[in-house]
Motif scaffolding. Sequence first.
Motif, PDB file in Angstrom:
ATOM      1  N   LEU A 188       0.807  -1.215   0.000  1.00  0.00           N
ATOM      2  CA  LEU A 188       0.000   0.000   0.000  1.00  0.00           C
ATOM      3  C   LEU A 188       0.843   1.269   0.000  1.00  0.00           C
ATOM      4  O   LEU A 188       2.045   1.226   0.237  1.00  0.00           O
ATOM      5  N   LYS A 189       0.159   2.379  -0.293  1.00  0.00           N
ATOM      6  CA  LYS A 189       0.836   3.679  -0.260  1.00  0.00           C
ATOM      7  C   LYS A 189      -0.009   4.666   0.542  1.00  0.00           C
ATOM      8  O   LYS A 189      -1.135   4.364   0.911  1.00  0.00           O
ATOM      9  N   GLY A 190       0.526   5.852   0.754  1.00  0.00           N
ATOM     10  CA  GLY A 190      -0.260   6.935   1.352  1.00  0.00           C
ATOM     11  C   GLY A 190      -0.787   6.600   2.732  1.00  0.00           C
ATOM     12  O   GLY A 190      -0.105   5.966   3.539  1.00  0.00           O
ATOM     13  N   GLU A 191      -2.025   7.008   2.981  1.00  0.00           N
ATOM     14  CA  GLU A 191      -2.624   6.866   4.306  1.00  0.00           C
ATOM     15  C   GLU A 191      -2.696   5.405   4.789  1.00  0.00           C
ATOM     16  O   GLU A 191      -2.322   5.113   5.919  1.00  0.00           O
TER      17      GLU A 191
ATOM     18  N   GLN B  69      -0.758   2.992   4.069  1.00  0.00           N
ATOM     19  CA  GLN B  69       0.597   2.550   4.403  1.00  0.00           C
ATOM     20  C   GLN B  69       1.025   3.138   5.743  1.00  0.00           C
ATOM     21  O   GLN B  69       1.666   2.471   6.553  1.00  0.00           O
ATOM     22  N   GLN B  70       0.655   4.397   5.961  1.00  0.00           N
ATOM     23  CA  GLN B  70       0.973   5.037   7.238  1.00  0.00           C
ATOM     24  C   GLN B  70       0.316   4.291   8.393  1.00  0.00           C
ATOM     25  O   GLN B  70       0.899   4.124   9.465  1.00  0.00           O
ATOM     26  N   GLN B  71      -0.918   3.863   8.140  1.00  0.00           N
ATOM     27  CA  GLN B  71      -1.639   3.113   9.169  1.00  0.00           C
ATOM     28  C   GLN B  71      -0.942   1.787   9.443  1.00  0.00           C
ATOM     29  O   GLN B  71      -0.804   1.376  10.601  1.00  0.00           O
TER      30      GLN B  71
END
Lengths: 233, 224
Positions: free
Chosen positions: B120-123, B125-127
């Motif tokens: 994943l990327k972005g939000e 991935q941050q999660q």
Amino acid sequence: MAGSGELKLLGVWTSPYVIRVRVVLNLKSLPYEYVEENLGSKSALLLGSNPVHKSVPVLLHGGRPVNESQVIVQYIDEVWAGTGPSVLPADPYERAVARFWAAYVDDKVGSAWQVMLFTCKTEEERAEAVSRALAALETLEGALAECSKGKPFFGGDGIGFVDVVLGGYLGWFGAVDKMIGRRLIDPARTPLLAKWEERFRAAEPAKGVVPDDADKMLDFLRTLLAWNASKSK
Amino acid sequence: MAPTDQQLVLLDFWVSPFGQRVRIALAEKNLPYEYVEEDLLAGKSDRLLSSNPIHKKIPVLLHGDKPVNESLIILQYLDEAFPDAPSLLPSDPYARAQARFWADYVDKKVYDCGSRLWKLKGEPQQQARAEMVEILRTLEGELGEKEFFGGEHGFGFVDAALAPFSAWFPSYERFGEFKVAEVAPGIAAWVERVGKRDSVAKSLYAPDKVYDFIGVLKKKYGIE
């Protein structure tokens, strides 16, 4: 002395994971204090005993917590190995087979059950989850034939590990059946499982712990979903 | 034929952390076995499909002609079928329950969260990053001052369950932009200790190879 210290079980009356532990405690005629938890307001004892998952069941033995239902069942089987029938078979290979099917039940039936009742957002999602559960139950029909070898239960003559793991879901199956207008364990599709269900529900250790009031369970579901919805606002 | 006379065959895939758990267990127990590499990227062999028809996955341990599936189930089977060999689970039931709980925790959390880090990327991935840090800190809390998760027992069930993921941590660090040594120094220290253990050193591949493999997977799934 096998298991000195009192037994206390923190649970919720509808939970398949709690029910399976209660069946095993009954199977071994072990007295215990049952504490009904309110999922909307979990007790300090629950949160302190299971800080990682914050979920039921929690078995407290002499005050020490054991968490995760399949772990709890094996713990009871090992501590009280000399008391009442064994839940897991004695032979290492048969134990591996029982563990495999127990894992399969929670993986395939359990995950579909979660979606169809608690997390689906559309009727399509619910129907898809029901399909997955039906497929898993068809596989379990074959497993029952293999494991039971003509005897009444997955465990053979008596209730065993796979029986209690799958049996825990029967209360909810009754509620789902009412919701969708068809039986998940359908005698036409899975005749062996249908007969197994009757025997399991009628068995002494299941009495009073496997719910049979579908309306009461659906009321519980409505309350839980409403609480979940209010929580996420 | 006594169980200890029957041949052990392991159907496996070189980089699989689940297969490596079994290799580690067999090494800890000094049990000879035949290793069979399944080239999963090319397709699954008839033997694998007939040994594990339900999940069609490795690892599969064949003991004589009987298949045992699911890595943690295989580990417990080895303990029980070979009681004279060193065991991974301790003998005390309460300690066994703790070990089973934490191995289950590793199973539920590490691989899935780690996969989200590189998929994943972005939000999202941050999660996944935040969750991975939480997982590592929780494991660090359980390890505490112990040399191994097995505590008095020594290297045990949870250590074998988690050790293969130590080769994936550097990849998780790269994708998640964090350092295990910073967020969970106790786990970083444990990684160094298990890495020195013969059974682990012989079973794991270098983190660079794992990272390259993730690159192959990403290409296969069409992930940038």
